[in-house]
Scaffold this motif. Sequence first.
Motif, mmCIF file in Angstrom:
data_model
loop_
_atom_site.group_PDB
_atom_site.id
_atom_site.type_symbol
_atom_site.label_atom_id
_atom_site.label_comp_id
_atom_site.label_asym_id
_atom_site.label_seq_id
_atom_site.Cartn_x
_atom_site.Cartn_y
_atom_site.Cartn_z
ATOM 1 N N PRO A 161 24.542 100.495 74.988
ATOM 2 C CA PRO A 161 23.373 101.071 74.398
ATOM 3 C C PRO A 161 23.749 102.173 73.412
ATOM 4 O O PRO A 161 24.569 102.909 74.066
ATOM 5 C CB PRO A 161 22.238 101.191 75.352
ATOM 6 C CG PRO A 161 22.554 100.407 76.496
ATOM 7 C CD PRO A 161 24.061 100.222 76.455
ATOM 8 N N GLU A 162 23.414 102.165 72.304
ATOM 9 C CA GLU A 162 23.787 103.359 71.426
ATOM 10 C C GLU A 162 23.526 104.787 72.328
ATOM 11 O O GLU A 162 24.235 105.533 71.977
ATOM 12 C CB GLU A 162 22.745 103.397 70.077
ATOM 13 C CG GLU A 162 23.301 102.170 69.245
ATOM 14 C CD GLU A 162 24.683 102.189 68.953
ATOM 15 O OE1 GLU A 162 25.241 103.430 68.436
ATOM 16 O OE2 GLU A 162 25.572 101.309 68.785
ATOM 17 N N GLU A 163 22.373 105.000 72.904
ATOM 18 C CA GLU A 163 22.234 106.085 73.671
ATOM 19 C C GLU A 163 23.191 106.416 74.581
ATOM 20 O O GLU A 163 23.729 107.805 74.638
ATOM 21 C CB GLU A 163 20.719 106.141 74.349
ATOM 22 C CG GLU A 163 19.758 106.483 73.381
ATOM 23 C CD GLU A 163 19.691 107.846 72.628
ATOM 24 O OE1 GLU A 163 19.861 108.744 73.299
ATOM 25 O OE2 GLU A 163 19.515 107.710 71.566
ATOM 26 N N ILE A 164 23.825 105.669 75.271
ATOM 27 C CA ILE A 164 24.788 105.860 76.152
ATOM 28 C C ILE A 164 26.051 106.095 75.341
ATOM 29 O O ILE A 164 26.713 107.024 75.601
ATOM 30 C CB ILE A 164 25.080 104.760 77.111
ATOM 31 C CG1 ILE A 164 23.778 104.377 77.932
ATOM 32 C CG2 ILE A 164 26.334 104.885 77.905
ATOM 33 C CD1 ILE A 164 23.945 103.277 78.854
ATOM 34 N N LYS A 165 26.508 105.406 74.176
ATOM 35 C CA LYS A 165 27.634 105.661 73.445
ATOM 36 C C LYS A 165 27.546 107.314 72.851
ATOM 37 O O LYS A 165 28.617 107.803 72.821
ATOM 38 C CB LYS A 165 27.566 104.947 72.172
ATOM 39 C CG LYS A 165 28.133 103.283 72.774
ATOM 40 C CD LYS A 165 28.159 102.550 71.253
ATOM 41 C CE LYS A 165 27.833 101.309 71.549
ATOM 42 N NZ LYS A 165 27.955 100.426 70.234
ATOM 43 N N LEU A 166 26.391 107.430 72.402
ATOM 44 C CA LEU A 166 26.144 108.830 72.012
ATOM 45 C C LEU A 166 26.280 110.015 72.988
ATOM 46 O O LEU A 166 27.132 111.082 72.699
ATOM 47 C CB LEU A 166 24.631 109.006 71.505
ATOM 48 C CG LEU A 166 24.448 108.522 70.134
ATOM 49 C CD1 LEU A 166 22.986 108.356 69.647
ATOM 50 C CD2 LEU A 166 25.368 109.030 69.039
ATOM 51 N N GLN A 167 25.715 109.702 74.281
ATOM 52 C CA GLN A 167 26.181 110.568 75.377
ATOM 53 C C GLN A 167 27.400 110.748 75.630
ATOM 54 O O GLN A 167 28.088 111.795 75.881
ATOM 55 C CB GLN A 167 25.614 110.029 76.540
ATOM 56 C CG GLN A 167 24.118 110.280 76.890
ATOM 57 C CD GLN A 167 23.639 111.457 77.661
ATOM 58 O OE1 GLN A 167 24.498 112.468 77.731
ATOM 59 N NE2 GLN A 167 22.690 111.354 78.299
ATOM 60 N N ARG A 210 29.261 113.014 72.779
ATOM 61 C CA ARG A 210 28.753 114.240 73.039
ATOM 62 C C ARG A 210 29.446 114.949 74.108
ATOM 63 O O ARG A 210 29.966 116.217 74.057
ATOM 64 C CB ARG A 210 27.334 114.401 72.930
ATOM 65 C CG ARG A 210 26.601 114.526 71.780
ATOM 66 C CD ARG A 210 25.253 114.779 71.955
ATOM 67 N NE ARG A 210 24.394 114.171 72.808
ATOM 68 C CZ ARG A 210 23.512 113.136 72.550
ATOM 69 N NH1 ARG A 210 23.020 113.176 70.935
ATOM 70 N NH2 ARG A 210 22.900 112.307 73.297
ATOM 71 N N GLU A 215 19.308 102.443 81.170
ATOM 72 C CA GLU A 215 19.390 101.480 79.750
ATOM 73 C C GLU A 215 19.111 102.547 78.510
ATOM 74 O O GLU A 215 19.684 102.629 77.525
ATOM 75 C CB GLU A 215 18.579 100.464 79.664
ATOM 76 C CG GLU A 215 18.941 99.295 80.192
ATOM 77 C CD GLU A 215 17.927 98.126 79.985
ATOM 78 O OE1 GLU A 215 18.293 97.132 79.207
ATOM 79 O OE2 GLU A 215 16.999 98.151 80.372
ATOM 80 N N ASN A 216 18.162 103.710 78.876
ATOM 81 C CA ASN A 216 17.854 104.735 77.940
ATOM 82 C C ASN A 216 18.891 105.933 77.559
ATOM 83 O O ASN A 216 18.539 106.692 76.766
ATOM 84 C CB ASN A 216 16.446 105.201 77.918
ATOM 85 C CG ASN A 216 16.395 105.997 79.496
ATOM 86 O OD1 ASN A 216 17.268 106.198 79.808
ATOM 87 N ND2 ASN A 216 15.071 106.233 79.584
ATOM 88 N N GLY A 217 19.905 105.615 78.338
ATOM 89 C CA GLY A 217 20.984 106.646 78.187
ATOM 90 C C GLY A 217 20.758 107.915 79.345
ATOM 91 O O GLY A 217 21.742 108.921 78.968
ATOM 92 N N SER A 218 19.972 107.936 80.080
ATOM 93 C CA SER A 218 19.799 108.756 81.393
ATOM 94 C C SER A 218 20.789 108.737 82.175
ATOM 95 O O SER A 218 20.982 107.709 82.774
ATOM 96 C CB SER A 218 18.431 109.094 81.758
ATOM 97 O OG SER A 218 17.450 109.261 80.842
#
Length: 102
Positions: free
Chosen positions: A48-54, A57, A94-97
Amino acid sequence: KATNVEWEMENKTFEVDFKMDFSEQEILFAPNGKIVMKKQEIKISELPEEIKLQLKRNFKNETIDDIQKITKGKSVYYQIELESPEEKQMFFSENGSLVKSI
């Protein structure tokens, strides 16, 4: 078609490891035959995009060794193994947490 199929019993659950479509997978079954958990090796592009961003960063200097999508009940998690001076394993929802464990 599944290849390299291996079964074993561990703590009253049955585990099957196999390869399918060039992806390593693992399924855990309860004694009654119900699926407890599924693990599937995936590519970074499938995160998921949120995990890629994490990862970009917070872990940009780390090397990703392995990524697995884990389905446990109705919940989906992602296990990411990083290589640095020492190996590190993290779990994301799934939401990147970031999740401590699953």
